[in-house]
Design a protein around this motif. Structure first.
Motif, PDB file in Angstrom:
ATOM      1  N   UNK A  20       0.819  -1.213   0.000  1.00 36.52           N
ATOM      2  CA  UNK A  20       0.000   0.000   0.000  1.00 36.52           C
ATOM      3  C   UNK A  20       0.853   1.263   0.000  1.00 36.52           C
ATOM      4  N   UNK A  21       1.965   1.233   0.714  1.00 32.60           N
ATOM      5  CA  UNK A  21       2.798   2.434   0.829  1.00 32.60           C
ATOM      6  C   UNK A  21       3.490   2.785  -0.487  1.00 32.60           C
ATOM      7  N   UNK A  22       3.518   1.857  -1.441  1.00 33.71           N
ATOM      8  CA  UNK A  22       4.149   2.118  -2.734  1.00 33.71           C
ATOM      9  C   UNK A  22       3.143   2.596  -3.778  1.00 33.71           C
ATOM     10  N   UNK A  23       1.889   2.701  -3.401  1.00 38.87           N
ATOM     11  CA  UNK A  23       0.829   3.052  -4.356  1.00 38.87           C
ATOM     12  C   UNK A  23       0.753   4.550  -4.563  1.00 38.87           C
ATOM     13  N   UNK A  24       0.890   4.980  -5.812  1.00 40.19           N
ATOM     14  CA  UNK A  24       0.713   6.394  -6.135  1.00 40.19           C
ATOM     15  C   UNK A  24      -0.755   6.806  -6.013  1.00 40.19           C
ATOM     16  N   UNK A  25      -1.647   5.896  -6.367  1.00 41.11           N
ATOM     17  CA  UNK A  25      -3.076   6.189  -6.251  1.00 41.11           C
ATOM     18  C   UNK A  25      -3.446   6.463  -4.800  1.00 41.11           C
ATOM     19  N   UNK A  26      -2.803   5.758  -3.883  1.00 41.64           N
ATOM     20  CA  UNK A  26      -3.092   5.937  -2.451  1.00 41.64           C
ATOM     21  C   UNK A  26      -2.837   7.386  -2.018  1.00 41.64           C
ATOM     22  N   UNK A  27      -1.831   8.028  -2.597  1.00 40.49           N
ATOM     23  CA  UNK A  27      -1.502   9.388  -2.185  1.00 40.49           C
ATOM     24  C   UNK A  27      -2.646  10.350  -2.480  1.00 40.49           C
ATOM     25  N   UNK A  28      -3.259  10.216  -3.652  1.00 40.51           N
ATOM     26  CA  UNK A  28      -4.391  11.084  -3.976  1.00 40.51           C
ATOM     27  C   UNK A  28      -5.628  10.678  -3.174  1.00 40.51           C
ATOM     28  N   UNK A  29      -5.800   9.385  -2.947  1.00 43.07           N
ATOM     29  CA  UNK A  29      -6.902   8.929  -2.102  1.00 43.07           C
ATOM     30  C   UNK A  29      -6.763   9.472  -0.682  1.00 43.07           C
ATOM     31  N   UNK A  30      -5.527   9.586  -0.199  1.00 43.29           N
ATOM     32  CA  UNK A  30      -5.305  10.131   1.147  1.00 43.29           C
ATOM     33  C   UNK A  30      -5.794  11.567   1.250  1.00 43.29           C
ATOM     34  N   UNK A  31      -5.676  12.322   0.155  1.00 49.56           N
ATOM     35  CA  UNK A  31      -6.152  13.703   0.179  1.00 49.56           C
ATOM     36  C   UNK A  31      -7.683  13.750   0.245  1.00 49.56           C
ATOM     37  N   UNK A  32      -8.318  12.870  -0.505  1.00 45.71           N
ATOM     38  CA  UNK A  32      -9.781  12.769  -0.445  1.00 45.71           C
ATOM     39  C   UNK A  32     -10.210  12.347   0.965  1.00 45.71           C
ATOM     40  N   UNK A  33      -9.548  11.325   1.488  1.00 49.11           N
ATOM     41  CA  UNK A  33      -9.885  10.850   2.835  1.00 49.11           C
ATOM     42  C   UNK A  33      -9.625  11.923   3.879  1.00 49.11           C
ATOM     43  N   UNK A  34      -8.590  12.736   3.673  1.00 48.28           N
ATOM     44  CA  UNK A  34      -8.267  13.793   4.620  1.00 48.28           C
ATOM     45  C   UNK A  34      -9.370  14.833   4.721  1.00 48.28           C
ATOM     46  N   UNK A  35      -9.953  15.200   3.580  1.00 44.68           N
ATOM     47  CA  UNK A  35     -11.083  16.138   3.593  1.00 44.68           C
ATOM     48  C   UNK A  35     -12.241  15.527   4.375  1.00 44.68           C
ATOM     49  N   UNK A 191      -6.107  19.221 -10.228  1.00 49.09           N
ATOM     50  CA  UNK A 191      -6.369  17.997  -9.479  1.00 49.09           C
ATOM     51  C   UNK A 191      -6.884  18.305  -8.085  1.00 49.09           C
ATOM     52  N   UNK A 192      -6.257  19.241  -7.396  1.00 49.46           N
ATOM     53  CA  UNK A 192      -6.675  19.564  -6.031  1.00 49.46           C
ATOM     54  C   UNK A 192      -8.066  20.170  -6.002  1.00 49.46           C
ATOM     55  N   UNK A 193      -8.380  21.001  -6.989  1.00 48.67           N
ATOM     56  CA  UNK A 193      -9.724  21.585  -7.064  1.00 48.67           C
ATOM     57  C   UNK A 193     -10.770  20.503  -7.288  1.00 48.67           C
ATOM     58  N   UNK A 194     -10.528  19.623  -8.261  1.00 46.28           N
ATOM     59  CA  UNK A 194     -11.517  18.594  -8.575  1.00 46.28           C
ATOM     60  C   UNK A 194     -11.651  17.573  -7.454  1.00 46.28           C
ATOM     61  N   UNK A 195     -10.551  17.242  -6.783  1.00 46.41           N
ATOM     62  CA  UNK A 195     -10.619  16.321  -5.644  1.00 46.41           C
ATOM     63  C   UNK A 195     -11.472  16.918  -4.531  1.00 46.41           C
ATOM     64  N   UNK A 196     -11.331  18.208  -4.334  1.00 43.25           N
ATOM     65  CA  UNK A 196     -12.109  18.892  -3.299  1.00 43.25           C
ATOM     66  C   UNK A 196     -13.592  18.926  -3.663  1.00 43.25           C
ATOM     67  N   UNK A 197     -13.902  19.334  -4.885  1.00 42.11           N
ATOM     68  CA  UNK A 197     -15.306  19.415  -5.315  1.00 42.11           C
ATOM     69  C   UNK A 197     -15.953  18.037  -5.273  1.00 42.11           C
TER      70      UNK A 197
END
Length: 239
Positions: A20-35, A191-197
């Protein structure tokens, strides 16, 4: 009190990375989860390749002879959640095989119904996150969101986000190229705008559905659809 306390979300990371720690997708998912977590949503991220999930259009592949199938346990968590987000990398221009597997296993329950007689996933909200370094975010989102909608999930406006590097070999989301000050994609306003929306739309829609007790009943129950104004009774030749 956070605005969305009481909501729950499951995020399926369908990366092809086994760690899991090697997943690039996880990094963007973490931002969604953080919100979501900041706003009071209880979130669990499940890395699919850390589990043994069998193939097949069945609810439990041990019935086919598999010694173990972790999907029924994952599915129970999905059913307890108000929001489902599927995260996938792009491979050969399409979503990962792991994402396809997850959707197939979700679809295996499509004949089951909720307490109102509606299909099982009515009243739940779906979205997707896509990463890669080639074109295909919209195509992957199209496939994923349609599949979730088809089995009963409510898809809010703009329920996807993604990040793409340059076409061809290059840094994936979160990689730091030589000479760069910021990992690739982290400072992408788009990316950050769309992830937030996307995340806020998921939370707003899930809250609305939960407050009204799910999706309204009427004309959308397989056993009673003829009791309502229906297609069968309409004249196909009418202007």
């Amino acid at each position: 009190m956070a605005q969305f306390s009481g909501l729950t979300a499951v995020i399926l990371n369908c990366s092809l990375q086994h760690e899991a720690k090697e997943s690039h997708t996880r990094l963007l998912l973490n931002r969604v989860a953080g919100i979501m977590r900041t706003e009071g949503v209880e979130v669990e991220i499940i890395h699919m390749l850390e589990h043994r999930v069998g193939f097949g259009m069945v609810t439990d592949t041990t019935s086919l002879g598999d010694e173990r199938d972790d999907w029924p346990g994952i599915h129970a968590k999905i059913m307890d959640a108000d929001i489902l987000v599927i995260g996938t990398p792009i491979w050969l221009g399409v979503k990962s095989s792991v994402a396809t597997l997850a959707i197939e296993r979700l679809y295996a329950y499509s004949g089951e119904t909720n307490e109102h007689g509606q299909y099982l996933y009515y009243g739940k909200v779906g979205g997707c996150v896509v990463t890669g370094n080639e074109d295909g975010v919209k195509a992957c989102s199209m496939e994923t969101l349609y599949a979730l909608s088809h089995i009963g999930y409510t898809i809010p406006p703009q329920a996807d986000c993604g990040w793409l590097g340059e076409i061809g070999p290059g840094p994936s989301y979160g990689d730091t190229p030589d000479g760069a000050d910021v990992p690739a994609g982290f400072d992408s306003e788009f990316t950050n705008k769309n992830a937030t929306i996307m995340t806020w739309n998921l939370m707003h829609t899930a809250k609305m559905l939960k407050e009204q007790g799910g999706f309204p009943v009427g004309g959308n129950v397989a056993e009673t659809w003829r009791d309502y104004t229906n297609a069968e009774d309409q004249d196909p030749h009418a202007d």
